[in-house]
Design a protein around this motif. Structure first.
Motif, PDB file in Angstrom:
ATOM      1  N   PHE A  41       5.868 -10.746   7.650  1.00 30.88           N
ATOM      2  CA  PHE A  41       7.226 -10.492   8.132  1.00 30.88           C
ATOM      3  C   PHE A  41       7.564 -11.438   9.280  1.00 30.88           C
ATOM      4  O   PHE A  41       8.644 -12.046   9.325  1.00 30.88           O
ATOM      5  CB  PHE A  41       7.365  -9.032   8.580  1.00 30.88           C
ATOM      6  CG  PHE A  41       8.716  -8.711   9.162  1.00 30.88           C
ATOM      7  CD1 PHE A  41       9.800  -8.487   8.329  1.00 30.88           C
ATOM      8  CD2 PHE A  41       8.892  -8.652  10.543  1.00 30.88           C
ATOM      9  CE1 PHE A  41      11.054  -8.210   8.881  1.00 30.88           C
ATOM     10  CE2 PHE A  41      10.139  -8.377  11.082  1.00 30.88           C
ATOM     11  CZ  PHE A  41      11.223  -8.156  10.247  1.00 30.88           C
ATOM     12  N   GLY A  42       6.645 -11.566  10.242  1.00 29.28           N
ATOM     13  CA  GLY A  42       6.871 -12.452  11.368  1.00 29.28           C
ATOM     14  C   GLY A  42       7.007 -13.903  10.945  1.00 29.28           C
ATOM     15  O   GLY A  42       7.836 -14.640  11.478  1.00 29.28           O
ATOM     16  N   VAL A  43       6.205 -14.324   9.967  1.00 29.74           N
ATOM     17  CA  VAL A  43       6.276 -15.699   9.463  1.00 29.74           C
ATOM     18  C   VAL A  43       7.650 -15.965   8.849  1.00 29.74           C
ATOM     19  O   VAL A  43       8.293 -16.989   9.127  1.00 29.74           O
ATOM     20  CB  VAL A  43       5.148 -15.959   8.443  1.00 29.74           C
ATOM     21  CG1 VAL A  43       5.470 -17.181   7.594  1.00 29.74           C
ATOM     22  CG2 VAL A  43       3.827 -16.158   9.164  1.00 29.74           C
ATOM     23  N   PHE A  98      12.662 -18.869   8.913  1.00 29.45           N
ATOM     24  CA  PHE A  98      14.075 -19.013   8.579  1.00 29.45           C
ATOM     25  C   PHE A  98      14.936 -19.160   9.835  1.00 29.45           C
ATOM     26  O   PHE A  98      16.028 -19.746   9.766  1.00 29.45           O
ATOM     27  CB  PHE A  98      14.536 -17.845   7.711  1.00 29.45           C
ATOM     28  CG  PHE A  98      14.128 -17.996   6.270  1.00 29.45           C
ATOM     29  CD1 PHE A  98      14.874 -18.787   5.405  1.00 29.45           C
ATOM     30  CD2 PHE A  98      12.987 -17.386   5.786  1.00 29.45           C
ATOM     31  CE1 PHE A  98      14.493 -18.952   4.080  1.00 29.45           C
ATOM     32  CE2 PHE A  98      12.594 -17.543   4.459  1.00 29.45           C
ATOM     33  CZ  PHE A  98      13.353 -18.326   3.598  1.00 29.45           C
ATOM     34  N   ALA A  99      14.464 -18.649  11.000  1.00 20.80           N
ATOM     35  CA  ALA A  99      15.173 -18.909  12.250  1.00 20.80           C
ATOM     36  C   ALA A  99      15.126 -20.400  12.579  1.00 20.80           C
ATOM     37  O   ALA A  99      16.124 -20.985  13.036  1.00 20.80           O
ATOM     38  CB  ALA A  99      14.562 -18.087  13.382  1.00 20.80           C
ATOM     39  N   MET A 100      13.975 -21.043  12.349  1.00 17.00           N
ATOM     40  CA  MET A 100      13.857 -22.492  12.552  1.00 17.00           C
ATOM     41  C   MET A 100      14.796 -23.252  11.611  1.00 17.00           C
ATOM     42  O   MET A 100      15.460 -24.214  12.008  1.00 17.00           O
ATOM     43  CB  MET A 100      12.417 -22.942  12.325  1.00 17.00           C
ATOM     44  CG  MET A 100      11.447 -22.539  13.400  1.00 17.00           C
ATOM     45  SD  MET A 100       9.769 -23.129  12.997  1.00 17.00           S
ATOM     46  CE  MET A 100       8.869 -22.611  14.449  1.00 17.00           C
ATOM     47  N   VAL A 101      14.846 -22.808  10.349  1.00 15.77           N
ATOM     48  CA  VAL A 101      15.698 -23.473   9.365  1.00 15.77           C
ATOM     49  C   VAL A 101      17.167 -23.380   9.772  1.00 15.77           C
ATOM     50  O   VAL A 101      17.919 -24.368   9.671  1.00 15.77           O
ATOM     51  CB  VAL A 101      15.480 -22.868   7.961  1.00 15.77           C
ATOM     52  CG1 VAL A 101      16.561 -23.352   6.995  1.00 15.77           C
ATOM     53  CG2 VAL A 101      14.105 -23.229   7.426  1.00 15.77           C
ATOM     54  N   ALA A 114       7.254 -22.944  19.879  1.00 17.07           N
ATOM     55  CA  ALA A 114       7.742 -22.283  18.667  1.00 17.07           C
ATOM     56  C   ALA A 114       6.773 -22.499  17.514  1.00 17.07           C
ATOM     57  O   ALA A 114       6.508 -21.587  16.712  1.00 17.07           O
ATOM     58  CB  ALA A 114       9.127 -22.812  18.314  1.00 17.07           C
ATOM     59  N   LEU A 115       6.223 -23.728  17.428  1.00 17.22           N
ATOM     60  CA  LEU A 115       5.275 -24.019  16.350  1.00 17.22           C
ATOM     61  C   LEU A 115       3.980 -23.232  16.548  1.00 17.22           C
ATOM     62  O   LEU A 115       3.376 -22.738  15.578  1.00 17.22           O
ATOM     63  CB  LEU A 115       5.004 -25.528  16.316  1.00 17.22           C
ATOM     64  CG  LEU A 115       4.557 -26.122  14.980  1.00 17.22           C
ATOM     65  CD1 LEU A 115       5.544 -25.809  13.876  1.00 17.22           C
ATOM     66  CD2 LEU A 115       4.385 -27.633  15.118  1.00 17.22           C
ATOM     67  N   ALA A 116       3.537 -23.095  17.799  1.00 14.10           N
ATOM     68  CA  ALA A 116       2.321 -22.324  18.086  1.00 14.10           C
ATOM     69  C   ALA A 116       2.520 -20.851  17.754  1.00 14.10           C
ATOM     70  O   ALA A 116       1.604 -20.179  17.242  1.00 14.10           O
ATOM     71  CB  ALA A 116       1.942 -22.493  19.556  1.00 14.10           C
ATOM     72  N   LYS A 117       3.712 -20.333  18.018  1.00 12.65           N
ATOM     73  CA  LYS A 117       4.005 -18.940  17.689  1.00 12.65           C
ATOM     74  C   LYS A 117       3.992 -18.721  16.176  1.00 12.65           C
ATOM     75  O   LYS A 117       3.458 -17.717  15.681  1.00 12.65           O
ATOM     76  CB  LYS A 117       5.374 -18.563  18.271  1.00 12.65           C
ATOM     77  CG  LYS A 117       5.727 -17.086  18.127  1.00 12.65           C
ATOM     78  CD  LYS A 117       7.070 -16.797  18.771  1.00 12.65           C
ATOM     79  CE  LYS A 117       7.447 -15.329  18.569  1.00 12.65           C
ATOM     80  NZ  LYS A 117       8.791 -15.034  19.150  1.00 12.65           N
ATOM     81  N   LEU A 118       4.563 -19.678  15.429  1.00  9.15           N
ATOM     82  CA  LEU A 118       4.539 -19.585  13.970  1.00  9.15           C
ATOM     83  C   LEU A 118       3.109 -19.675  13.450  1.00  9.15           C
ATOM     84  O   LEU A 118       2.719 -18.943  12.530  1.00  9.15           O
ATOM     85  CB  LEU A 118       5.394 -20.710  13.368  1.00  9.15           C
ATOM     86  CG  LEU A 118       5.465 -20.791  11.838  1.00  9.15           C
ATOM     87  CD1 LEU A 118       6.170 -19.564  11.263  1.00  9.15           C
ATOM     88  CD2 LEU A 118       6.179 -22.065  11.396  1.00  9.15           C
ATOM     89  N   GLU A 119       2.313 -20.551  14.032  1.00 13.96           N
ATOM     90  CA  GLU A 119       0.916 -20.699  13.630  1.00 13.96           C
ATOM     91  C   GLU A 119       0.135 -19.419  13.874  1.00 13.96           C
ATOM     92  O   GLU A 119      -0.664 -18.977  13.035  1.00 13.96           O
ATOM     93  CB  GLU A 119       0.277 -21.867  14.372  1.00 13.96           C
ATOM     94  CG  GLU A 119      -1.165 -22.126  13.981  1.00 13.96           C
ATOM     95  CD  GLU A 119      -1.722 -23.377  14.633  1.00 13.96           C
ATOM     96  OE1 GLU A 119      -2.797 -23.829  14.199  1.00 13.96           O
ATOM     97  OE2 GLU A 119      -1.092 -23.901  15.574  1.00 13.96           O
ATOM     98  N   ALA A 120       0.361 -18.786  15.021  1.00 11.93           N
ATOM     99  CA  ALA A 120      -0.349 -17.542  15.338  1.00 11.93           C
ATOM    100  C   ALA A 120       0.001 -16.445  14.339  1.00 11.93           C
ATOM    101  O   ALA A 120      -0.875 -15.692  13.893  1.00 11.93           O
ATOM    102  CB  ALA A 120       0.011 -17.103  16.765  1.00 11.93           C
ATOM    103  N   ALA A 121       1.274 -16.354  13.962  1.00  9.08           N
ATOM    104  CA  ALA A 121       1.684 -15.346  12.977  1.00  9.08           C
ATOM    105  C   ALA A 121       1.051 -15.625  11.618  1.00  9.08           C
ATOM    106  O   ALA A 121       0.613 -14.700  10.917  1.00  9.08           O
ATOM    107  CB  ALA A 121       3.207 -15.322  12.869  1.00  9.08           C
ATOM    108  N   ALA A 122       0.989 -16.906  11.218  1.00  8.62           N
ATOM    109  CA  ALA A 122       0.396 -17.258   9.925  1.00  8.62           C
ATOM    110  C   ALA A 122      -1.092 -16.963   9.898  1.00  8.62           C
ATOM    111  O   ALA A 122      -1.624 -16.424   8.922  1.00  8.62           O
ATOM    112  CB  ALA A 122       0.652 -18.736   9.612  1.00  8.62           C
TER     113      ALA A 122
END
Length: 632
Positions: free
Chosen positions: A602-604, A609-612, A588-596
């Motif tokens: 939008f993806g970020v 907020f899904a993580m939150v 999940a963290l790698a997916k967030l990193e790739a989007a950033a």
């Protein structure tokens, strides 16, 4: 003790003193009428001297008792030693015990008198003290100073050599206790209680003794004055001062008894929480410490207070060149013997961080580097994630890899029920960093607190700028409330929280939160700031409501819906999750990193907020259905 009682005691001592002197020196019985008459006359003379010199205006409790007792002990031991040697040698002392008692008293008086004369010569006040009958008037060549504080603090300040240097001449003292009015502290009169401030100022003005500055020795009297009165004083050109290091822990850095201007943040804040600095010294002293974001408002104050506690080495890490240069130079001037190193490094660069941590080998890491402006991070969510989430992961991984004993993450109340990207990034960062503390040698603490006056992102500099240009002062909503504390107090509490956690047998399972007092309405803060400039809100300076911005909430909290708070220590509470949090997986963290990294805003936002929501979930995790088979 009232002055009349002290004058009576003075006369009684004089009466008994002469009776005793006559008895010891001439053998005259104390109850002979002639002896009583002479003693009464002697007491009357003491009353005349008291009326002229007003000796009893100086409170007895401020007499240096320890010095007097040491001198008396020395004289007594001398007398007893002499008596023993004379007895062993068979030498008969004329007058016997009478002579020995007189010798003891005379020696005590001479020892004390010699030191008094020496100090009076050193302070160039011998002739003045002997000849003047009243407290010395303020020097007309120096600006006048009115001292505000308890009598014991004022006396200690006035007694300290070079407390004022050659800059100010004290004209009086205001204390919280009305009964101390009329006392004399080192030649300076207590003019009244703090509640009598306006009347005292009028008397001083009428007498041509208008003070150029007020010195506040404690925080309580400062808050009692009110913003309007303090603003009026500033408009009249009266400086508001306090001693260097009164609030800060870093008085050891050369502050001493120097006077400094009171900052706007101190005028706006509540009385700070006072904590024992010893646990912090025990945590930091003799250890290698690294601070990320060391050039920022919170990081730089962390560096100062850590430097004051005597670390073996202090490493300052920051990506901002100018900020890093300034804090490094400041620490070098204040603590020249401190072993320190400045490192220009971005927490986003994981490889570089690992190299730095491997070289510096920090035992304690304070992670203060972050993007803090709500609006900017809202407009640039990818940058917020890269610094606040991924940067925190990099710091935690580097700290664990180098074997650091403690890692402290500085978080914010905006991480509670976050409505902004900035708050969401900090909430995810809390969870990511805490995952590095499980089952290893590195103990992880997360410290969460509210708004800090004067820090990056604080509303105070904005209001200052708006007031300076004549208004309007803009705020988003009249009902917006925030918690506030000063930077030194916030950092002091952060260090205290970390020190408490370090000595606990079990690592913390929750987030440490700081006692912030009562929330303050931003509109009230704006009004106080306007009044502190001697202006009237809505008359001299307009206050304009602009509407809430994206990601902004009316109120903030320090504990979320899925957390329960329990007291940890004075000023510190632990917010513990009601149930164990689901971990944020590396995938999940790698997916967030790739989007950033791809700039997918939008993806970020969606992933963040899904993580939150997963971190704030109060329901127990759903159980997977168990597949059963039936025998036929």
């Amino acid at each position: 003790m009232g002055r009349a009682v002290k004058v009576g005691a003075h006369m009684a001592l004089a009466f008994m003193g002469l009776l005793l002197a006559q008895l010891l020196s001439a053998g005259v019985a104390p109850f002979v009428p002639s002896a009583l008459l002479l003693a009464a006359l002697f007491a009357g003379c003491a009353l005349v001297v008291e009326i002229l010199f007003q000796v009893e205006r100086s409170p007895w409790r401020f007499f240096a008792a320890s010095d007097g007792l040491r001198l008396a002990r020395s004289a007594l031991l001398t007398t007893l030693t002499f008596a023993l040697l004379a007895y062993l040698a068979g030498v008969r002392q004329p007058g016997g015990l009478r002579t020995l008692a007189a010798a003891f008293m005379i020696l005590t008086a001479l020892l004390a008198g010699l030191r008094i004369v020496r100090r009076a010569l050193h302070e160039r006040m011998l002739v003045d003290s002997l000849l003047r009958l009243r407290p010395a008037p303020a020097s007309p060549a120096l600006p006048r100073l009115l001292i505000v504080g308890a009598a014991n603090e004022a006396e200690a300040f006035l007694r300290a050599p070079a407390a004022l240097g050659e800059r100010y001449a004290p004209v009086g003292v205001l204390t919280p206790r009305a009964r101390e009015t009329g006392d004399e502290l080192g030649g300076v009169c207590v003019l009244g209680a703090i509640g009598d401030f306006d009347a005292v100022m009028t008397q001083l003005r009428d007498g041509g003794l208008q003070p150029a500055a007020l010195l506040f020795l404690t925080d309580g009297p400062l808050s009692a004055f009110g913003a309007e009165r303090l603003g009026r004083l500033k408009t009249e050109g009266v400086r508001l001062l306090r001693r260097q290091g009164l609030v800060d822990m870093n008085a050891g850095g050369g502050g001493g008894s120097h006077l400094r201007e009171i900052s706007l943040e101190e005028l706006l804040s509540r009385a700070p929480v006072r904590l024992d600095p010893e646990p912090v010294r025990a945590l930091v002293a003799g250890r290698r410490v690294l601070v990320t974001g060391a050039g920022g408002s919170i990081g730089s104050e962390l560096a100062r207070q850590i430097a004051a506690s005597g670390p073996a080495q202090l490493t300052l890490l920051d990506a901002a060149e100018a900020n890093l240069f300034h804090i490094d130079r400041e620490l070098g001037e204040a603590w020249p013997s401190l072993a320190r190193r400045d490192v220009l490094c971005d927490v986003r660069d994981a490889a570089r961080l690992h190299l730095v941590f491997a070289a510096e080998k920090p035992e304690i890491v304070f992670h203060a580097a972050a993007l803090k402006h709500v609006t900017l991070v809202e407009n640039h969510p990818c940058e917020g994630v890269r610094t606040n989430v991924l940067g925190s992961r990099n710091v935690a991984a580097a700290a664990k890899a180098c074997g650091a004993a403690h890692l402290v993450l500085i978080s914010t109340d905006k991480a509670v029920a976050p409505a902004s990207v900035m708050g969401a990034t900090k909430r995810v960062a809390e969870a990511v960093v805490r995952q590095f503390g499980g089952g290893g040698s590195t103990r992880v603490n997360v410290v969460r607190f509210g708004n800090v006056l004067g820090s990056a992102g604080s509303v105070v500099p904005i209001f200052q700028h708006q007031i300076a240009r004549g208004g309007p002062v803009t705020l988003t909503d009249a009902q917006v409330e925030r918690y506030f504390m000063t930077i030194p107090e916030a950092v002091q509490l952060v260090l205290r929280a970390a020190a408490l956690s370090a000595v606990d047998p079990e690592p913390p399972v929750g987030v440490l939160t700081l006692e912030m007092g009562e929330p303050v309405k931003i509109i009230d803060l704006a009004r106080r700031m306007i009044e502190l400039q001697g202006l009237v809100p809505d008359r001299d300076i307009e206050i304009r409501i602009t509407g809430l911005r994206p990601g902004e909430k009316l109120t903030e909290a320090l504990v979320d819906v899925n957390e329960t708070a329990r007291p940890k220590a004075p000023g510190v509470t632990e917010a513990t999750p009601l149930r164990p949090l689901a971990p944020i997986t590396p995938a999940a963290l790698a997916k967030l990193e790739a989007a950033a990294l791809a700039g997918d805003e939008f993806g970020v936002r969606q992933q963040l907020f899904a993580m939150v929501e997963g971190l704030r979930d109060v329901a127990p995790p759903k159980r997977q259905p168990v597949e059963t088979r039936t025998k036929v």
